[in-house]
Enzyme design. Structure first.
Site, PDB file in Angstrom:
ATOM      1  N   CYS A 258     -19.543   1.305   9.573  1.00  0.00           N
ATOM      2  CA  CYS A 258     -20.040   2.046  10.645  1.00  0.00           C
ATOM      3  C   CYS A 258     -20.615   2.082  10.892  1.00  0.00           C
ATOM      4  CB  CYS A 258     -19.832   3.664  10.122  1.00  0.00           C
ATOM      5  SG  CYS A 258     -17.675   4.102   9.728  1.00  0.00           S
TER       6      CYS A 258
ATOM      7  N   LYS B 135       1.179  -1.404  -0.086  1.00  0.00           N
ATOM      8  CA  LYS B 135       0.026   0.071  -0.211  1.00  0.00           C
ATOM      9  C   LYS B 135       0.821   0.969   0.043  1.00  0.00           C
ATOM     10  CE  LYS B 135      -3.976   0.563   2.926  1.00  0.00           C
ATOM     11  NZ  LYS B 135      -4.566   1.247   3.848  1.00  0.00           N
TER      12      LYS B 135
ATOM     13  N   PHE C  99     -31.281  12.516   4.758  1.00  0.00           N
ATOM     14  CA  PHE C  99     -31.401  11.088   5.771  1.00  0.00           C
ATOM     15  C   PHE C  99     -32.615  10.095   5.841  1.00  0.00           C
ATOM     16  CE2 PHE C  99     -27.181   8.620   7.646  1.00  0.00           C
ATOM     17  CZ  PHE C  99     -26.784   8.955   6.814  1.00  0.00           C
TER      18      PHE C  99
ATOM     19  N   ARG D 199     -18.198  10.613   4.977  1.00  0.00           N
ATOM     20  CA  ARG D 199     -19.222   9.578   4.650  1.00  0.00           C
ATOM     21  C   ARG D 199     -18.194   9.124   3.641  1.00  0.00           C
ATOM     22  NH1 ARG D 199     -23.498  13.161   2.984  1.00  0.00           N
ATOM     23  NH2 ARG D 199     -21.884  14.788   2.805  1.00  0.00           N
TER      24      ARG D 199
ATOM     25  N   LYS E 141     -23.560   1.204  -0.493  1.00  0.00           N
ATOM     26  CA  LYS E 141     -24.191   2.724  -1.530  1.00  0.00           C
ATOM     27  C   LYS E 141     -23.676   3.208  -2.475  1.00  0.00           C
ATOM     28  CE  LYS E 141     -21.601   6.024   1.538  1.00  0.00           C
ATOM     29  NZ  LYS E 141     -21.347   7.301   1.354  1.00  0.00           N
TER      30      LYS E 141
END
Ligand code: UDX
Length: 422
Positions: free
Chosen positions: A257, A37, A246, A151, A316
């Site tokens: 989360c 990484k 929301f 987010r 999502k």
């Protein structure tokens, strides 16, 4: 005033925070234990899908304000401020695991210059700052909580446009130095103690999860009475105390989360003899939503032996993350009831749990008895329903993200179910 900052852990919080702070003009050294990484990041390549992050990374590398090292012990010697951005996975009892955070604190403790500030950025249990201070083993360094509210999919935008900065610790000078890192922003900066800052992070995520469980259950009630959830949420949202955000019903909530943080808060409350029944109910309601979606499919096809296309596996749109994805919960229930699942997701080239993944929607839908839209990818809102009608075996659509219109679906011969719309 620019600072020299070390970031320990380059996951989506650490990487976004490091690149974001470099963008604000600070000198940032990011450390990770994963050599591959580190090499990728040094070359300007990013292992996660985050809009805007590649551009910010290449700018910061070009301006030489950002560097990457293998091992936290090589990042902290010159740092004024060290951010701990390490995983805090959920332990079997629901509590967040502090192992990675405390191990890093023990490693860097002896290497810090006097006066260094160590910042907890990861979502850590209430009381974690004290645990980190003990692990650091130094009386001449400060620990501050500065929770993140990023987010996935919009992490860069959320970092650059924070709605609030929260800084918690018992050393006002250290708190101010952390707050000063963000002086380019105009949002409110809330200074408090560490426990309150840590509690606020859990409270925010848990409240958002509860809000979603509320709206998803309201959607089921709307369906049963022939009401329309969009009209209901529009009416709710105009109340400033509720707000319009929301309130989008869906298949349930997921991600790396909400599931973890809701369980953590329930557990943290339990530890103190407090039963957070309201939050337990929100978690249960989320499981019920997965069941409801599965039942919608079962209401139009006999799942035993059926083939079902699931469009969208990520939790999502805008991310390639399938951790605790509602789509995977639905796939699990469909296969448990005897269905064969074929999936598509524009962000994925491989699927978890051995799910059959196709790189084309219509290949995934070929011969299927039902099609479930599980993630709100924009391309699914523009689905060519006439072509879809030709490839499926039976024309049943279950749109868990309310992307399509009844009339379009019915015009092409599909039965159409969604979440809460009459
Ligand atoms: C969340 C918090 O929003 C963020 O502040 C915190 O720092 C990390 O956790 P994230 O997990 O990336 O961010 O996803 P988020 O955008 O909050 O969505 C969580 C879940 O809720 C997803 O499954 C999403 O599809 C669902 N959701 C969100 C809805 O079903 N309806 C909505 O209106 C919004």
């Amino acid at each position: 005033m620019p600072s020299t900052i070390a970031i320990v852990g380059t996951g989506y919080v650490g990487l976004t925070t490091g690149v974001g702070l470099a963008h604000l003009g600070h000198t940032v050294i990011c450390a990770d234990v994963d050599a591959d990484k580190i090499n990728e990041l040094r070359a300007g390549r990013i292992p996660i899908r985050e809009a805007g992050l590649p551009e910010l990374l290449s700018d910061a590398l070009a301006d030489q304000r950002l560097s990457f090292v293998l091992g936290s012990e090589h990042a902290v010697a010159e740092a004024d401020i060290v951010f701990l951005c390490l995983p805090t996975p959920q332990a079997t009892n629901g509590e967040p695991e502090m192992g990675y955070v405390l191990a890093a604190a023990e490693t860097i403790g002896p290497l810090l210059r006097p006066g260094t500030i160590v910042v907890n950025k990861s979502t850590v249990p209430i009381g974690a700052s004290q645990m980190v201070a003990t692990a650091l083993g130094r009386a001449d360094v400060s620990v501050v909580s500065n929770p993140e509210f990023l987010r996935e999919g919009t992490a860069v935008s959320d970092f650059l446009n924070p709605q609030r900065i929260i800084v918690g610790g018992d050393d006002p000078i250290a708190n101010q130095r952390v707050a000063d890192l963000y002086q380019a922003f105009t949002c409110p900066v809330l200074m408090t103690d560490a426990a309150s800052a840590e509690a606020c992070k859990y409270a925010s995520n848990a409240f958002l999860a509860m809000k979603l469980s509320f709206v998803n259950t309201m959607a089921a009630i709307c369906e049963s009475y022939g009401a329309d959830i969009d009209a209901v949420t529009a009416g709710m949202g105009h109340d400033a105390r509720i707000g319009p955000d929301f309130l989008q019903p869906g298949p349930g909530w997921g991600g790396s989360c909400f599931p973890k943080d809701t369980q953590a808060l329930i557990s943290l409350a339990n530890q103190q003899g407090i039963d957070f029944a309201l939050l337990r109910a929100a978690v249960d309601a989320n499981q019920q939503q997965f069941d409801r979606v599965t039942d919608k499919v079962g209401s139009v096809v006999d799942l035993a032996g059926a083939t079902v296309a699931v469009l969208g596996l990520t939790f999502k749109a805008g991310t390639d993350d399938t951790r605790d994805s509602p789509a995977l919960e639905i796939v699990k229930r469909l296969t448990a009831r005897g269905a064969t699942v074929r999936a598509h997701d524009p962000a994925l080239t491989t699927a978890p749990n051995g799910i059959e993944l196709h790189d084309d929607v219509f290949a995934a839908a070929q011969g299927c008895d039902a099609v479930v839209i599980a993630t709100e990818w924009p391309e699914y809102a523009k689905l060519d329903l006439s072509r879809l009608a030709e490839v499926v075996n039976q024309r049943h659509l279950i749109d868990t993200r309310n992307l399509l219109a009844y009339s379009d679906a019915e015009q092409h011969g599909f039965t159409y179910q969604n979440i809460g719309r009459s």
